[in-house]
Design a protein around this motif. Structure first.
Motif, PDB file in Angstrom:
ATOM      1  N   GLU A 176      45.176  41.486  48.442  1.00  0.00           N
ATOM      2  CA  GLU A 176      44.134  40.469  48.370  1.00  0.00           C
ATOM      3  C   GLU A 176      42.733  41.096  48.322  1.00  0.00           C
ATOM      4  O   GLU A 176      41.842  40.580  47.639  1.00  0.00           O
ATOM      5  N   ARG A 179      42.165  41.859  44.805  1.00  0.00           N
ATOM      6  CA  ARG A 179      41.936  40.641  44.027  1.00  0.00           C
ATOM      7  C   ARG A 179      40.505  40.144  44.202  1.00  0.00           C
ATOM      8  O   ARG A 179      39.871  39.670  43.252  1.00  0.00           O
ATOM      9  N   GLU A 180      39.973  40.253  45.416  1.00  0.00           N
ATOM     10  CA  GLU A 180      38.595  39.846  45.664  1.00  0.00           C
ATOM     11  C   GLU A 180      37.617  40.722  44.867  1.00  0.00           C
ATOM     12  O   GLU A 180      36.647  40.220  44.282  1.00  0.00           O
ATOM     13  N   ARG A 183      37.844  39.645  41.228  1.00  0.00           N
ATOM     14  CA  ARG A 183      37.152  38.374  40.984  1.00  0.00           C
ATOM     15  C   ARG A 183      35.655  38.569  40.894  1.00  0.00           C
ATOM     16  O   ARG A 183      34.979  37.972  40.041  1.00  0.00           O
ATOM     17  N   ASP A 184      35.125  39.398  41.766  1.00  0.00           N
ATOM     18  CA  ASP A 184      33.695  39.658  41.781  1.00  0.00           C
ATOM     19  C   ASP A 184      33.249  40.328  40.480  1.00  0.00           C
ATOM     20  O   ASP A 184      32.278  39.895  39.840  1.00  0.00           O
ATOM     21  N   LEU A 186      34.863  40.509  37.542  1.00  0.00           N
ATOM     22  CA  LEU A 186      35.099  39.648  36.376  1.00  0.00           C
ATOM     23  C   LEU A 186      34.050  38.549  36.296  1.00  0.00           C
ATOM     24  O   LEU A 186      33.604  38.186  35.194  1.00  0.00           O
ATOM     25  N   GLY A 187      33.631  38.036  37.436  1.00  0.00           N
ATOM     26  CA  GLY A 187      32.570  37.040  37.438  1.00  0.00           C
ATOM     27  C   GLY A 187      31.267  37.602  36.904  1.00  0.00           C
ATOM     28  O   GLY A 187      30.583  36.967  36.093  1.00  0.00           O
ATOM     29  N   SER A 192      35.116  34.938  34.584  1.00  0.00           N
ATOM     30  CA  SER A 192      35.594  34.337  35.827  1.00  0.00           C
ATOM     31  C   SER A 192      36.842  33.484  35.630  1.00  0.00           C
ATOM     32  O   SER A 192      37.524  33.149  36.603  1.00  0.00           O
ATOM     33  N   ASP A 193      37.157  33.114  34.381  1.00  0.00           N
ATOM     34  CA  ASP A 193      38.328  32.288  34.126  1.00  0.00           C
ATOM     35  C   ASP A 193      39.620  33.101  34.013  1.00  0.00           C
ATOM     36  O   ASP A 193      40.707  32.534  33.882  1.00  0.00           O
ATOM     37  N   ASP A 195      42.763  35.220  35.201  1.00  0.00           N
ATOM     38  CA  ASP A 195      43.623  35.221  36.384  1.00  0.00           C
ATOM     39  C   ASP A 195      43.819  36.656  36.877  1.00  0.00           C
ATOM     40  O   ASP A 195      44.387  37.491  36.177  1.00  0.00           O
ATOM     41  N   VAL A 196      43.358  36.962  38.083  1.00  0.00           N
ATOM     42  CA  VAL A 196      43.431  38.330  38.594  1.00  0.00           C
ATOM     43  C   VAL A 196      44.863  38.769  38.858  1.00  0.00           C
ATOM     44  O   VAL A 196      45.154  39.970  38.915  1.00  0.00           O
ATOM     45  N   SER A 197      45.776  37.820  39.012  1.00  0.00           N
ATOM     46  CA  SER A 197      47.175  38.191  39.265  1.00  0.00           C
ATOM     47  C   SER A 197      47.828  38.821  38.032  1.00  0.00           C
ATOM     48  O   SER A 197      48.931  39.375  38.135  1.00  0.00           O
TER      49      SER A 197
END
Length: 219
Positions: A176, A179-180, A183-184, A186-187, A192-193, A195-197
């Protein structure tokens, strides 16, 4: 305006935070917008040559085109964004800041990275992140051969295929905390759209930190 004069203007006269400059018709000039050290924004309309935005500090540089070898090389902070493709050694030795490549990156992307973050929306070429020591590479496409060869503590995230890893580079668990981080980044890159998974994480197996006779073929 000659290249030397243009760089002198950006480096010396543009010290007020928030100042905006537009470079028109760069004509593939090398070392354009290098050594910037103030919170200005520079927009380059056209393709650039070698080492554009090298040694960047604090500035935001947007290249509306392709960039040659070593774009954002040795960047300290700030942001460099390329709307097209970049040649080899993009973001080499960067200590900080963010490099975003909206197209593809050629060989040795992030070579010897020392703390910066790189997001490539397309593919990266062979030997990317070779001997990278710290920092992050995010690849939304595929990775070329020998990814992360001789990697230290840098992190690599690949959404596409990464079928040929370099020496001492292995796939690791995507937790996790990772993943955080994804997300940061990619944003910040405008993705941001995504999927990090869908990403896989790669890092160092730490088998080459110290010389061992049993590993001599890997050095």
């Amino acid at each position: 305006m000659p290249l030397r004069d243009a760089n002198a203007r950006l480096q010396g006269d543009a010290k007020s935070a928030g100042a905006f400059f537009k470079v028109i018709n760069p004509r593939g000039a090398h070392a354009l917008a290098c050594g910037l050290d103030s919170e200005i924004e520079v927009e380059v309309e056209g393709h650039t040559g070698y080492y554009c935005a090298g040694m960047n500090k604090l500035a935001r540089v947007v290249i509306k085109g392709n960039a040659g070898q070593g774009v954002a090389e040795n960047m300290m902070s700030g942001e460099v964004r390329v709307t097209g493709d970049v040649s080899q050694s993009a973001g080499a030795t960067a200590h900080g800041g963010l490099l975003v490549v909206e197209g593809n990156a050629a060989a040795r992307c992030g070579i010897s990275l020392k703390g910066g973050d790189i997001v490539v929306k397309g593919n990266v070429g062979h030997m990317s992140m070779f001997m990278a020591q710290a920092g992050t590479l995010v690849v939304l496409g595929d990775a070329g051969d020998a990814l992360g060869d001789s990697l230290y503590e840098a992190q690599i995230y690949v959404r596409g295929s990464a079928d040929n890893l370099g020496a001492d580079c292995v796939e690791k668990e995507l937790r996790e905390e990772h993943r955080e981080k994804l997300r940061d980044l990619l944003g910040k890159a405008g993705c941001s759209d995504v999927d990090v998974s869908e990403f896989k994480r790669f890092g160092s197996a730490r088998a080459l930190y110290n010389f061992k006779p049993d590993n001599v073929d890997a050095y």
